[in-house]
Scaffold this active site. Sequence first.
Site, PDB file in Angstrom:
ATOM      1  N   LEU A  61      -7.254  10.196  -7.650  1.00 10.85           N
ATOM      2  CA  LEU A  61      -7.785   9.268  -8.643  1.00 10.85           C
ATOM      3  C   LEU A  61      -6.993   7.965  -8.641  1.00 10.85           C
ATOM      4  CD1 LEU A  61      -8.169  12.029 -11.383  1.00 10.85           C
ATOM      5  CD2 LEU A  61     -10.015  11.011 -10.016  1.00 10.85           C
ATOM      6  N   PRO A  62      -7.551   6.875  -9.192  1.00  7.70           N
ATOM      7  CA  PRO A  62      -6.931   5.558  -9.037  1.00  7.70           C
ATOM      8  C   PRO A  62      -5.566   5.387  -9.689  1.00  7.70           C
ATOM      9  CG  PRO A  62      -9.238   5.347  -9.632  1.00  7.70           C
ATOM     10  CD  PRO A  62      -8.884   6.786  -9.805  1.00  7.70           C
ATOM     11  N   THR A  92      -1.541   8.210  -6.960  1.00  6.35           N
ATOM     12  CA  THR A  92      -0.281   7.494  -7.191  1.00  6.35           C
ATOM     13  C   THR A  92      -0.210   7.230  -8.683  1.00  6.35           C
ATOM     14  OG1 THR A  92      -0.402   6.449  -5.013  1.00  6.35           O
ATOM     15  CG2 THR A  92       1.088   5.471  -6.625  1.00  6.35           C
ATOM     16  N   LYS A 167       6.768   8.600  -4.001  1.00  5.46           N
ATOM     17  CA  LYS A 167       5.597   7.822  -3.604  1.00  5.46           C
ATOM     18  C   LYS A 167       5.735   6.359  -4.039  1.00  5.46           C
ATOM     19  CE  LYS A 167       1.267   6.770  -2.534  1.00  5.46           C
ATOM     20  NZ  LYS A 167       0.913   6.423  -1.151  1.00  5.46           N
ATOM     21  N   LYS A 236      -0.991  -2.580  -8.436  1.00  2.86           N
ATOM     22  CA  LYS A 236      -0.740  -1.543  -9.441  1.00  2.86           C
ATOM     23  C   LYS A 236       0.474  -0.710  -9.074  1.00  2.86           C
ATOM     24  CE  LYS A 236      -2.501   2.309  -8.980  1.00  2.86           C
ATOM     25  NZ  LYS A 236      -2.116   3.651  -8.436  1.00  2.86           N
TER      26      LYS A 236
END
Length: 295
Positions: A61-62, A92, A167, A236
Site C-alpha cells: 500500500l502507498p 514503506t 527500508k 514521501k
Amino acid sequence: MRIGFAGLGNMGGRMSACIVRAGRSVLGYDVLPSNISNAGAKAAANIGEMVDGSDIVLLSLPDSHVVEAVVLGDDGVLAHARPGLIVVDLSTAAPDSTTRIHRLLTEKGASYLDAGISGGAAAAEKGALTLMVGGEADVLDRARPVLDLFAAQVFHCGPSGAGHTVKLLNNFLNATALSATAEVMVAGKKAGLDLDVLLAVLNASSGVNFATLNRFPKIVHGDYLKGGLTNSLMLKDVNLYVALAAKLGVASLNAAGPVAAFGAARALGYADEISNTVVDAIGDLSGGVRLQEKP
C-alpha cells in the site's frame, strides 16, 4: 497456506503475479478491480472476506495512512484477525505506526511482519526482490515459503519496526544518489560531454552508485524504466526518513537535496511519473535540458 493480498497495483500486482506463476492461488483486494485480474488473483468482495479466506495476508500500500485504513478501519484486517493469522506489510511505512499495528494484532493472537522491499518493478517482475523484515523470527520462518516466491533475499532485521526502519534508510540513500546523479548528468549534458563516456568514467570511479550503474545507462537513451516508484512516493519516503532522523536525534544534513529535487519534480508536473524523471525536472530548471537531445 492460503494467501491473501491487498494492494495489487504497481508492485503488489507484480508480486501477486509471481505467486500465481508458482502455481499458488491468491485472494486479492484492490480499489481497482482491474488490478486484481491483471495480477492473476481471485477477487474478494471486501477486506474482511480476503482475511477470512487467508492464512497469510500481504499488504502493498502507498503509505501508513492507507495501511491503517486497511488494517484498523471498520471491517478491516484487525476486525477479522484471529490466532495464527500472519500479516506481512510490504509497504514503506512509518515505524511508529508499524509497531502500533503489531501490538494490536498480537493482542488478537495474530502476527505482523513489516517487510520493506527493494529492487523496483524489474525485480518484482522476476521475483527477485530484496526484503528487509522486522518482527518475530519464528513468524518469518513460517512466512518465508510464501515470501520466497517473489524475493531472492530475505533479511531479518530485528523486532517489529526494524524492517520499515531499514527500508527508510535505504530509500533515503537511493533518493540522494538518484537526485544527485540526475543533477550531474544535466551538468554533463550542458557541458557537451558524451554521456555514455561520462557514465563509464563514473562507474569506474568513486562516484559510482546504483543510479549510475542501473538507471542512467537506460535514461540517456530515452528509457526511463517506467513502472517504479513515483516522484511523489519518493518525496514521501524522504520525508519519512527526515521524521525518523528527528525522532532519533540524528542531524539530517543531507536531506535538503532530495527533498528539493523530488519536490520540484512534483511541482513541475511529474508527481505521478517514475522518480527517474527527476532528471527532466532538473533539466527544466536548467534551461529545458533533455539528456537524449542532440546539441
